[in-house]
Design an enzyme around this catalytic site. Sequence first.
Site, mmCIF file in Angstrom:
data_model
loop_
_atom_site.group_PDB
_atom_site.id
_atom_site.type_symbol
_atom_site.label_atom_id
_atom_site.label_comp_id
_atom_site.label_asym_id
_atom_site.label_seq_id
_atom_site.Cartn_x
_atom_site.Cartn_y
_atom_site.Cartn_z
ATOM 1 N N ASP A 4 60.020 21.775 -16.834
ATOM 2 C CA ASP A 4 60.529 23.031 -17.375
ATOM 3 C C ASP A 4 60.233 24.215 -16.466
ATOM 4 O O ASP A 4 61.017 25.162 -16.381
ATOM 5 C CB ASP A 4 59.940 23.282 -18.770
ATOM 6 C CG ASP A 4 60.722 22.545 -19.843
ATOM 7 O OD1 ASP A 4 61.375 21.541 -19.509
ATOM 8 O OD2 ASP A 4 60.679 22.966 -21.004
ATOM 9 N N CYS A 59 55.238 15.496 -20.170
ATOM 10 C CA CYS A 59 55.723 16.874 -20.240
ATOM 11 C C CYS A 59 56.659 17.130 -21.413
ATOM 12 O O CYS A 59 56.913 16.269 -22.229
ATOM 13 C CB CYS A 59 56.325 17.276 -18.901
ATOM 14 S SG CYS A 59 55.016 17.507 -17.647
ATOM 15 N N ASP A 60 57.205 18.335 -21.432
ATOM 16 C CA ASP A 60 57.690 18.988 -22.643
ATOM 17 C C ASP A 60 58.607 18.159 -23.536
ATOM 18 O O ASP A 60 58.343 17.967 -24.715
ATOM 19 C CB ASP A 60 58.417 20.279 -22.263
ATOM 20 C CG ASP A 60 57.484 21.309 -21.651
ATOM 21 O OD1 ASP A 60 56.490 20.900 -21.049
ATOM 22 O OD2 ASP A 60 57.751 22.500 -21.768
ATOM 23 N N LYS A 61 59.751 17.675 -23.030
ATOM 24 C CA LYS A 61 60.707 16.951 -23.870
ATOM 25 C C LYS A 61 60.446 15.463 -23.844
ATOM 26 O O LYS A 61 60.963 14.712 -24.666
ATOM 27 C CB LYS A 61 62.155 17.216 -23.411
ATOM 28 C CG LYS A 61 62.471 18.671 -23.204
ATOM 29 C CD LYS A 61 62.062 19.523 -24.383
ATOM 30 C CE LYS A 61 62.023 20.994 -24.034
ATOM 31 N NZ LYS A 61 61.124 21.357 -22.957
ATOM 32 N N CYS A 92 50.794 21.579 -17.263
ATOM 33 C CA CYS A 92 50.219 22.904 -17.003
ATOM 34 C C CYS A 92 49.071 23.220 -17.953
ATOM 35 O O CYS A 92 49.115 22.891 -19.134
ATOM 36 C CB CYS A 92 51.304 23.967 -17.067
ATOM 37 S SG CYS A 92 52.570 23.714 -15.822
ATOM 38 N N GLU A 138 64.642 28.057 -22.544
ATOM 39 C CA GLU A 138 63.403 28.811 -22.735
ATOM 40 C C GLU A 138 63.499 30.139 -21.989
ATOM 41 O O GLU A 138 64.110 30.227 -20.931
ATOM 42 C CB GLU A 138 62.206 28.016 -22.200
ATOM 43 C CG GLU A 138 61.855 26.822 -23.051
ATOM 44 C CD GLU A 138 60.597 26.118 -22.577
ATOM 45 O OE1 GLU A 138 60.040 25.357 -23.370
ATOM 46 O OE2 GLU A 138 60.174 26.329 -21.420
ATOM 47 N N SER A 197 59.021 29.429 -23.914
ATOM 48 C CA SER A 197 58.061 28.480 -23.366
ATOM 49 C C SER A 197 56.735 28.597 -24.096
ATOM 50 O O SER A 197 56.374 29.669 -24.601
ATOM 51 C CB SER A 197 57.854 28.776 -21.880
ATOM 52 O OG SER A 197 56.718 28.117 -21.380
#
Length: 556
Positions: A78, A119-121, A191, A442, A468
């Site tokens: 992202d 990570c995110d998704k 992160c 985002e 985000s």
Amino acid sequence: MIQDTIVDGFANAPHRSLYHALGLTGEELSRPIIGIVSSHNEIVPGHMNLDKIVEAVKLGVAMAGGTPIMFPAIAVCDGIAMGHTGMKYSLITRDIIADSTEAMVRAHGFDGLVMVPNCDKNVPGLLMAAARLNIPTIFVSGGPMLAGKLNGKKTSLSSMFEAVGAYTAGKITEEELAVCEQKTCPTCGSCSGMYTANSMNCLTEVLGMGLSGNGTIPAVYSARIALAKHAGMQVMDLVRKNIRPRDIMTEAAFRNALTADMALGCSTNSMLHLPAIANECGITLNLDMANEISEKTPNLCHLAPAGNTYMEDLDEAGGVYAVLSELNRIGLLDLSALTCTGKTIGENIAQAKNKNPEVIRPADNPYSKTGGIAVLRGNLAPDGCVVKRSAVAEEMLVHAGPARVFDSEEEAISAIYAGEIKKGDVVVIRYEGPAGGPGMREMLSPTSAIAGMGLDRDVALITDGRFSGATRGASIGHVSPEAVRGGLIAYVKDGDRISINIPEYSISLDVSDEEIAARKETMEIKKKTGLTGCLARYAEQVSSADRGAVINQFRG
């Protein structure tokens, strides 16, 4: 078992010949075959170490008597996708990941799965797949990045985005910006703040789908390799006992996850992902549950971007289980929920201790008596919108001001960098929702620019897109209905007064009903044209944000 349908018997000799082409022995084929879903790639910093995690998982599976076979899943970074058209493709990968994993597993008939995301998704996509497939499954993530160090202080990616705003405002030099660039992200891993990836990896523990430490052990620690081996061993126990994801991800587990979400101060994206995962389990998570749970759940952690502590600090303080232990002291958890350990969440946290009350506030001394996320409603968002209130400055919890309206993220960023946004303004970014974007981008770049320019205590942002987990300030996303589907946000004009009251969960456009009706007669809804491929399909099929921006409705 896979042996019954694909391996054993004379009719399956062609199948066995293809397994032998892989170099598998008869002995390996006689054991449960475990799919290892690897998100390893060389473009996402949180995934560059997953090859090592996968090898450790495979060792654990083999030690416990199984045969591990790896296949891949995609993942988008992202941070790299942020602020340009690439971000349109981030959220849609959640469904692509779920669908492609379903296809691989159904085609090849594994006995169990170990999901290795980070990570995110990627995490919610694989949790959705796990629920949909409902075969014994465990998760082990790649782990968080260590915090950067700059001028003797810890830092993280959100600081880097804010540094761009500070440079634009003349607050730092180009040389100082270059130093930030080199120091902010020092290791592999997701992160280092409580952003979306780490939020979802922590909530995976609470849901019962990952072992203790899944969300917090840093990516570069050897303990992460040991955790992966234990996950590989534990999936074999799940296979033997036939414990499946929907045995674990029950309504009680989701309520526990929402409760932990409030205490940890997780990303607002969890309000998209938890409903989507629950949907695959046949469970409906109404957004109003968030406020109900928030009202009685103290916010115990202020990890970056809300504060100056990081995932490594949470790990040293006792991790997610220590937070759950504090919540249990005041009776906020359902301790009977089953987990991937084969034990209940109550049994798992029985020995957990809070080792640092500065990082994890005790339940009787919280940052606030209410949780880290709030869902607001009003004429501007009758189906709800979401804000990470634990990252909002006290003076911005109640705010009213004139709207500055933009029909894309790019328009808003240009105006912010040009110094056109003033104290008191309410920036409205529309046509960035799930269908209208499409892809619900985002908005880290505009929020970080505002924070970097020192306006985060004076300016609010509202969007039908999302923010985000690295965002801080009065950033209100997921406005539903979105603009492209006729939500009131489509009819806001520059100068309109917008009132926000986060403690009272309200948001309103202070314009008369008569004026709104007149605008609906004259203002045209703007729809993207020329869409092709997966973006066009997504725009046509995706639900609203308040329902998790899902494609597939649970069918049983």
